[in-house]
Every structure is written in C-alpha cells, then in structure tokens.
Design an enzyme around this catalytic site. Structure first.
Site, short mmCIF file in Angstrom:
data_model
loop_
_atom_site.label_atom_id
_atom_site.label_comp_id
_atom_site.label_asym_id
_atom_site.label_seq_id
_atom_site.Cartn_x
_atom_site.Cartn_y
_atom_site.Cartn_z
CG HIS A 227 -1.96 1.05 1.23
ND1 HIS A 227 -2.86 1.21 2.26
CD2 HIS A 227 -2.28 2.01 0.30
CE1 HIS A 227 -3.68 2.20 1.98
NE2 HIS A 227 -3.34 2.72 0.81
CG LEU A 228 2.10 5.27 -2.68
CD1 LEU A 228 3.43 4.73 -3.17
CD2 LEU A 228 1.43 6.13 -3.75
CG HIS A 229 4.53 2.49 2.85
ND1 HIS A 229 4.16 1.37 2.13
CD2 HIS A 229 5.69 2.14 3.48
CE1 HIS A 229 5.04 0.40 2.32
NE2 HIS A 229 5.98 0.84 3.14
CB VAL A 230 7.24 7.86 1.26
CG1 VAL A 230 8.66 8.43 1.26
CG2 VAL A 230 6.73 7.71 -0.17
#
Length: 395
Positions: A227-230
């Site tokens: 799940h898109l994360h930085v």
C-alpha cells in the site's frame, strides 16, 4: 454505491461515504513558501526547527508515551565503521516485534484489500494530514485554498479532497520514524506515482533538520506492505552519501560508484522541486515497466562538487536498482541486516546482537553486494538512462 475516482492517471473505485470519515484530524497546512532547500551543516550549531519538525516530533513523542508503538525505541549502541563511516545501530526489537510482511512476488503486484493496509491502522497511529495550499486572492486580499481532485458524483462535479496522512511506523528504526501515505484512500499499490514523489520531496523540504531522511522501498526491495507509503525519520549522524563525490552521466543525471551498491543520483540545486520530482518519477517508472526492484534515499548535503563543509547545501536523491527479493526471503537471519533504503545509504539497523560488535566494512559491503544487480544488468540500465536524460526536456 461506488464512484470512480481519477488521480495520477489511475482509476479507483471508492465508496462515497469514505470521504465523510477520512481527514477529520487537524491538517498540517503548508505552501511553497514553507519549503527550505538548505539546512545547517554538521560543522555548525543546529538551526531552529521548522513547523513540520515541531509537529512531527511532538506527535511522535505523544504516540510513544501513549503506547501506540510495538516497542519503545531504545538504541543504546551505535558504531561508526570503516573509512565510509557506516552508522550501525543495534535494534533487535524491530526484527522481533514488527508486523509479519506481505508475501511479495512482483514489483507490480496489485493492491489486495484483504491484506493488511493503512486504511486498517488504529486512530492513535495517525499524526496529521499533510495538506498543500495554493495561493489565490479575493476582494479581501490573499487567501489560501486546498488542492483538490474533481470527481463526478451523481452527474455533478464535486470537489473531493485528497487525504495524505503522516502516521507513525509502529516498528521504528530511529527517532521520529513515520510513514507518509499519499492519497491513502485511493489504495494504490507500493508503486510511486508522480503525486507521491512530489509530496515526498515536499516533506523533506519542510524540515530544517540536517538529519531528516526520506526514502522508499519498492516491492521486492523490502517493502513489507503493498500500500503506497514513503518512510521518513531522523538520524543525528552524518552519512557518507551526503557529501560523497559523484560523476555526471547525462544532463542532471549523476552516478555514484564508491559504495558497494552503484546507483543514480539527482540533486535539487539548479533545479526546482517540480523538475526534480519529475526526473525521479521517470526513473522509477522505467523500473516498474521493466520489473526492476529499487530503493530511494533522499537526504540533505552539499551541492555536487562542493566541499563537505560548504554552505551551499541542497537535497540529494539516491536511486538504486537491485535484485528482487521474493516472498519471505528477507526474514532470514544469516546476515546482520537486510538491504533496503537505509542500509544502502550507510545507515545499518542491526537485527542480530551477536553480529553487531564484530561487523566490519568488508562484511558490510559483501552483504550489500549480494542484493545488487549483476554488472551487465546495471550497465544496460545505465545506457538507457544516459539516452533518456540526453533527450529529456527536464534535464
């Protein structure tokens, strides 16, 4: 009832009532005027904190005191190793207590709503919403308005606000370790979008701390959640990547070859956040199209060609293509550390106590090298990038 949401060229089905529940926390609002390219160097006294630093650290400290983490961060042992100056920190609990990672088999693996994702985290893990404002004027003078996404609802145009959350990493590797979740309710897989890159660059530029770092692990490069994360965190130690010499390849594209892991380097100096973000995205887009795992590390440091103690400081962005790690390979304990964004940059959270004190530079480089592409694979990418940036209008 569902509705189609369009963002970053991707189409998502979202529940119409989702946006009634999300982004209710107080937002951290900012404009381009709040972005700071420079910072104090390691030879100077530490400068004042920015509003972002105060907000992030204050919320992170409260979350720690309230018990929202899986363990209490307590790094008592740090070693600086070799002429590169690798910063090794003993952090056994991160390996023992972290959430079981997803099984990842592809750099482009689709999002799975049944797996753990960041829409399922507890409210106490959310620090704030990150909200960029644009300047506009009315008859009463200057006012600020939200950047929004327009979607079609019941044949009418309605503005729906994109929600970018900053949440704690419940298994922190250092102080202030948080996750930036760009457009969290879109449920994008762990593949960088243009918007996510822009927001990540903004996050780094909103901090005045010389040790604030931002990074990204792709799927098959030790990303544990699809799940898109930085990632972002503070490390109060100087790293070699901040000041190491680099060589120009083509236009704005540079290369570093002094570490065990060769990689590509960009900087903000002489450019703009928008152009820098576009170039980062072009590189990662190529990687995704060619099923190449990759890691990114953003840090402050002197501009290319400037001495280590130069007052001309900027943002450096390191991007490494690497071998794909599949499934649960990364859970093995034969090595002192896994090779992901922090380790490639020279920051080594060590997971095995018996291996901490005897670790030397040769062992570090051998561990890193195992994770990297074969030379002929790297050279092929390099040749393609030279061509790409020789004709790119953003170079």
């Amino acid at each position: 009832m569902n509705n189609t949401k369009i963002h970053d060229g991707n189409i998502h089905l979202v529940s119409l009532n989702v946006f009634d529940k999300v982004c209710k926390m107080e937002a951290f609002q900012y404009t381009d005027e709040d972005l700071v390219e420079s910072s104090s160097g390691w030879n100077e006294e530490y400068a004042d904190q920015s509003k972002l630093d105060e907000r992030l650290q204050g919320g992170w400290d409260r979350a720690m005191d309230e018990g929202h983490f899986r363990y209490r961060l307590n790094i008592k042992q740090t070693r600086v190793i070799g002429h590169i100056g690798y910063v090794a920190q003993l952090n056994i609990l991160r390996a023992q207590e972290r959430r079981k990672p997803d099984t990842i088999t592809s750099v482009n693996q689709p999002f799975n709503r049944d797996s753990f994702n960041f829409t399922k985290i507890k409210p106490g893990e959310i620090l704030f919403e990150m909200q960029k404002l644009e300047s506009s004027k009315d008859d009463c003078g200057q006012m600020l308005r939200d950047r929004a996404v327009t979607v079609e609802v019941a044949s009418k145009n309605t503005e729906i606000k994109v929600c970018n959350q900053v949440v704690i990493n419940v298994s922190p590797l250092e102080y202030g370790h948080v996750l930036l979740l760009p457009d969290v309710q879109a449920c994008n897989p762990q593949i960088l979008t243009k918007y996510a890159v822009e927001l990540s660059v903004d996050l780094l530029l909103l901090s005045k701390h010389r040790g604030f770092r931002v990074g990204f692990n792709s799927l098959c490069a030790y990303a544990s959640v699809n799940h898109l994360h930085v990632h972002a965190y503070y490390l109060d130690h100087e790293l070699f990547v901040e000041h190491m010499p680099v060589q120009q390849l083509s236009g704005v594209l540079h290369e570093q070859t002094l570490l065990a892991a060769k990689g590509f380097v960009l900087q903000l100096h002489g450019s703009t956040p928008t152009l820098l973000s576009r170039n980062i995205y072009e590189i990662t887009h190529y990687f995704n199209n060619n099923e190449i795992a990759h890691n990114i590390f953003m840090t402050r440091g002197p501009a290319f060609g400037e001495p280590r103690d130069s007052a001309c400081r900027t943002i450096r962005v390191y991007i490494w293509p690497r071998k794909k790690f599949i499934g649960s390979m990364w859970l093995k304990d034969e090595a002192a550390f896994n090779v992901a964004l922090a380790e490639l940059a020279g920051h080594l959270p060590i997971k095995v106590q018996d291996l901490f004190h005897g670790l030397d530079e040769q062992q570090i480089e051998e561990t890193v090298q195992v994770a990297m592409l074969e030379e002929h694979e790297y050279q092929k990418i390099k040749e393609n990038f030279i061509d790409m940036f020789s004709t790119s209008p953003t170079s």
